[in-house]
Design a protein around this motif. Structure first.
Motif, PDB file in Angstrom:
ATOM      1  N   MET A   1      70.422  64.298  -3.591  1.00 31.13           N
ATOM      2  CA  MET A   1      68.969  64.121  -3.561  1.00 31.13           C
ATOM      3  C   MET A   1      68.583  62.657  -3.378  1.00 31.13           C
ATOM      4  O   MET A   1      67.578  62.344  -2.719  1.00 31.13           O
ATOM      5  CB  MET A   1      68.352  64.648  -4.860  1.00 31.13           C
ATOM      6  CG  MET A   1      68.528  66.138  -5.059  1.00 31.13           C
ATOM      7  SD  MET A   1      67.866  66.683  -6.636  1.00 31.13           S
ATOM      8  CE  MET A   1      66.166  66.938  -6.220  1.00 31.13           C
ATOM      9  N   THR A   2      69.366  61.757  -3.956  1.00 30.98           N
ATOM     10  CA  THR A   2      69.087  60.328  -3.800  1.00 30.98           C
ATOM     11  C   THR A   2      69.148  59.929  -2.327  1.00 30.98           C
ATOM     12  O   THR A   2      68.290  59.187  -1.821  1.00 30.98           O
ATOM     13  CB  THR A   2      70.092  59.489  -4.608  1.00 30.98           C
ATOM     14  OG1 THR A   2      69.985  59.852  -5.999  1.00 30.98           O
ATOM     15  CG2 THR A   2      69.816  58.001  -4.457  1.00 30.98           C
ATOM     16  N   PHE A   3      70.133  60.431  -1.619  1.00 24.95           N
ATOM     17  CA  PHE A   3      70.266  60.148  -0.191  1.00 24.95           C
ATOM     18  C   PHE A   3      69.080  60.722   0.586  1.00 24.95           C
ATOM     19  O   PHE A   3      68.556  60.090   1.515  1.00 24.95           O
ATOM     20  CB  PHE A   3      71.586  60.705   0.341  1.00 24.95           C
ATOM     21  CG  PHE A   3      71.868  60.351   1.768  1.00 24.95           C
ATOM     22  CD1 PHE A   3      71.815  59.037   2.207  1.00 24.95           C
ATOM     23  CD2 PHE A   3      72.179  61.334   2.699  1.00 24.95           C
ATOM     24  CE1 PHE A   3      72.065  58.697   3.533  1.00 24.95           C
ATOM     25  CE2 PHE A   3      72.432  61.016   4.030  1.00 24.95           C
ATOM     26  CZ  PHE A   3      72.377  59.691   4.439  1.00 24.95           C
ATOM     27  N   GLY A   4      68.642  61.912   0.201  1.00 22.29           N
ATOM     28  CA  GLY A   4      67.478  62.510   0.858  1.00 22.29           C
ATOM     29  C   GLY A   4      66.218  61.688   0.653  1.00 22.29           C
ATOM     30  O   GLY A   4      65.405  61.530   1.582  1.00 22.29           O
ATOM     31  N   SER A   5      66.041  61.153  -0.551  1.00 27.92           N
ATOM     32  CA  SER A   5      64.876  60.307  -0.825  1.00 27.92           C
ATOM     33  C   SER A   5      64.901  59.039   0.022  1.00 27.92           C
ATOM     34  O   SER A   5      63.860  58.577   0.501  1.00 27.92           O
ATOM     35  CB  SER A   5      64.845  59.926  -2.311  1.00 27.92           C
ATOM     36  OG  SER A   5      64.747  61.077  -3.123  1.00 27.92           O
ATOM     37  N   ILE A   6      66.099  58.476   0.207  1.00 23.70           N
ATOM     38  CA  ILE A   6      66.238  57.269   1.028  1.00 23.70           C
ATOM     39  C   ILE A   6      65.852  57.558   2.480  1.00 23.70           C
ATOM     40  O   ILE A   6      65.201  56.746   3.147  1.00 23.70           O
ATOM     41  CB  ILE A   6      67.679  56.722   0.939  1.00 23.70           C
ATOM     42  CG1 ILE A   6      67.957  56.208  -0.482  1.00 23.70           C
ATOM     43  CG2 ILE A   6      67.912  55.619   1.966  1.00 23.70           C
ATOM     44  CD1 ILE A   6      69.402  55.825  -0.733  1.00 23.70           C
ATOM     45  N   LEU A   7      66.234  58.740   2.990  1.00 24.99           N
ATOM     46  CA  LEU A   7      65.889  59.101   4.367  1.00 24.99           C
ATOM     47  C   LEU A   7      64.382  59.125   4.587  1.00 24.99           C
ATOM     48  O   LEU A   7      63.892  58.769   5.664  1.00 24.99           O
ATOM     49  CB  LEU A   7      66.480  60.468   4.726  1.00 24.99           C
ATOM     50  CG  LEU A   7      67.969  60.554   5.076  1.00 24.99           C
ATOM     51  CD1 LEU A   7      68.326  61.971   5.479  1.00 24.99           C
ATOM     52  CD2 LEU A   7      68.314  59.586   6.198  1.00 24.99           C
ATOM     53  N   MET A   8      63.624  59.552   3.570  1.00 28.12           N
ATOM     54  CA  MET A   8      62.160  59.599   3.692  1.00 28.12           C
ATOM     55  C   MET A   8      61.581  58.227   4.027  1.00 28.12           C
ATOM     56  O   MET A   8      60.562  58.115   4.716  1.00 28.12           O
ATOM     57  CB  MET A   8      61.542  60.089   2.375  1.00 28.12           C
ATOM     58  CG  MET A   8      61.756  61.553   2.082  1.00 28.12           C
ATOM     59  SD  MET A   8      60.737  62.629   3.100  1.00 28.12           S
ATOM     60  CE  MET A   8      60.877  64.161   2.160  1.00 28.12           C
ATOM     61  N   CYS A   9      62.226  57.181   3.521  1.00 28.13           N
ATOM     62  CA  CYS A   9      61.709  55.823   3.718  1.00 28.13           C
ATOM     63  C   CYS A   9      61.768  55.388   5.185  1.00 28.13           C
ATOM     64  O   CYS A   9      61.072  54.443   5.579  1.00 28.13           O
ATOM     65  CB  CYS A   9      62.501  54.834   2.858  1.00 28.13           C
ATOM     66  SG  CYS A   9      62.376  55.159   1.086  1.00 28.13           S
TER      67      CYS A   9
END
Length: 446
Positions: free
Chosen positions: A207-215
């Motif tokens: 999930m942390t990686f997914g949040s980074i992609l949003m940026c």
């Protein structure tokens, strides 16, 4: 000398190459944003979706799991009322980024599940869910419209294509997330603390990686159709609240929205049925807790395939009507088989039958979610945020009601309610299709 002058005159004053490069970069930018958005949601929801599917089987003490989900969707319903205003103030990209934090905290709360961790996490996730989903619908629709405008393409077809890609990738969260669940819990110790702890830690990293992609998403322009970030942010609180009130009342006074609401409600009902009822009363007794992962993987696989296919086939109201009817037929077959209590003896045939039911339910979900989002994008161009807020209000309200009522009513009663709701939703949708077709024949074009 004259030849030199002639050659200079032949040269164009402005080269077409920069314009072509700019157009190509716009195309890549629009499509890149769809790819990023889809991938980020996949990573976030493969963790959250699997955790949600396990609530009714892992956190069974005092019905903590199902109660926390009921609180979550009640909170989701409440915050969906103001979600369109929050998304306009924040901007859709910022709303998407902030929204991911609630999912991360909810999965983290499952490392130590009790009333003091899951309930607050559920309340906060309700807020985050409301803004992330209104932000998603607004961002994706705005991107599709910009792409259609830049290249003079059929807007409905582009909205269908972009929604098809998003929901196809998104649906894979059930497939991938539940395969991870199956792999980590399929050790003969389904209820072991070590197994579930490892599972949720792995999910948090994903999930942390997914949040980074949003940026990395491009910020949508405030001048885009359906994106009023700048104007609303500058309008002041009173004007913003007045705009919100007008948006909600105008949506509910629009006959088209009223006719869509039954199908929206059913889409939420069929989702919660799979998460809470199907996994608990059909899958777990037949193939165990670890089998929830494989059944939901089949559900997700067919959900994704049908989302992609439905998106590619979407071009107007006529195509949407045909595709929705196919999805309703798929769901009806599964529900009728469950109502008749048709079953196959245990063994590999019994497992295949469970996977077959999951596939039917996944097919219906993929069709309904893709087509509902495309339909709202086509019919409510003047208020995209408000339309998608209505989508989440009615979906989450239905889900919350089922989570609170399911412990008090039988499985067969739930199936009957679903069948009745399904046919009422179909009748209402067909009425809408006829009404829109008469008002605007061009909207039915394929």
């Amino acid at each position: 000398m004259e030849s030199t002058i002639e050659r200079d005159e032949e040269k164009p004053l402005v080269s077409d190459e920069p314009l072509q490069i700019l157009q190509d970069s716009k195309t890549k930018s629009h499509k890149k944003n769809v790819h990023l958005l889809s991938s980020a949601f996949l990573l976030i929801f493969l963790a959250y979706g699997a955790a949600q599917n396990l609530q009714s089987t892992l956190n069974t003490k005092e019905d903590l799991g199902t109660t926390s989900l009921g609180i979550l969707y009640l909170s989701f319903t409440f915050f969906s009322v103001i979600a369109s205003l929050v998304v306009r103030l924040l901007g859709s990209k910022n709303a998407l980024i902030i929204g991911t934090s609630g999912y991360w905290l909810y999965v983290a709360a499952n490392l130590k599940p009790n009333w003091y961790t899951l309930v607050p996490a559920s309340l906060y996730l309700g807020f985050c869910s409301s803004i992330i989903w209104v932000g998603q619908g607004t961002y994706l629709t705005s991107t599709a419209r910009s792409h259609a405008t830049d290249y003079n393409l059929h807007e409905g077809a582009v909205i269908g294509d972009f929604n098809g890609e998003f929901w196809a990738v998104f649906a894979l969260h059930q497939f991938i997330g539940n395969l991870i669940t199956f792999a980590l819990l399929n050790d003969g110790k389904e209820g072991s603390t070590n197994g579930t702890t490892l599972l949720f830690v792995v999910f948090l990293f994903v999930m942390t990686f997914g949040s980074i992609l949003m940026c990395f998403l491009s910020k949508r322009s405030g001048n885009s159709k359906g994106e009023n970030e700048v104007s609303v942010a500058d309008a002041g609180l009173y004007a913003s609240l007045k705009s919100l009130s007008k948006s909600l009342t105008s949506a509910l006074s629009d006959v088209r929205m009223l006719l869509i609401i039954p199908l929206i409600a059913y889409s939420g009902l069929q989702q919660v049925f799979v998460w809470a009822e199907f996994t608990k009363y059909i899958v777990t007794p037949a193939i165990g807790v670890s089998g929830v992962g494989s059944a939901m993987a089949a559900y997700g696989a067919f959900d994704g395939i049908c989302s992609l296919a439905a998106g590619q086939l979407t071009s107007g109201l006529t195509s949407i009507t045909s595709i929705v009817c196919f999805g309703v037929f798929s769901q009806a077959i599964a529900l009728i088989l469950l109502l008749l209590n048709f079953s196959i003896a245990s063994g590999w045939l019994g497992t295949l039958y469970i996977l077959f039911l999951a596939a039917l339910l996944g097919t219906g979900d993929g069709v309904l979610m893709t087509q509902l989002n495309a339909l709202l994008g086509m019919l409510f161009k003047h208020d995209t945020e408000g339309a998608f807020a209505q989508l989440k209000i009615w979906q989450s309200a239905t889900i919350a009601i089922v989570f609170f009522l399911s412990p008090h009513i039988s499985f067969e009663t739930v199936v009957v309610i679903m069948l009745v709701t399904l046919f009422l939703a179909l009748a209402s949708f067909l009425w809408l299709a006829l009404k829109v077709a008469k008002a605007s024949p061009s909207s039915t074009s394929e």
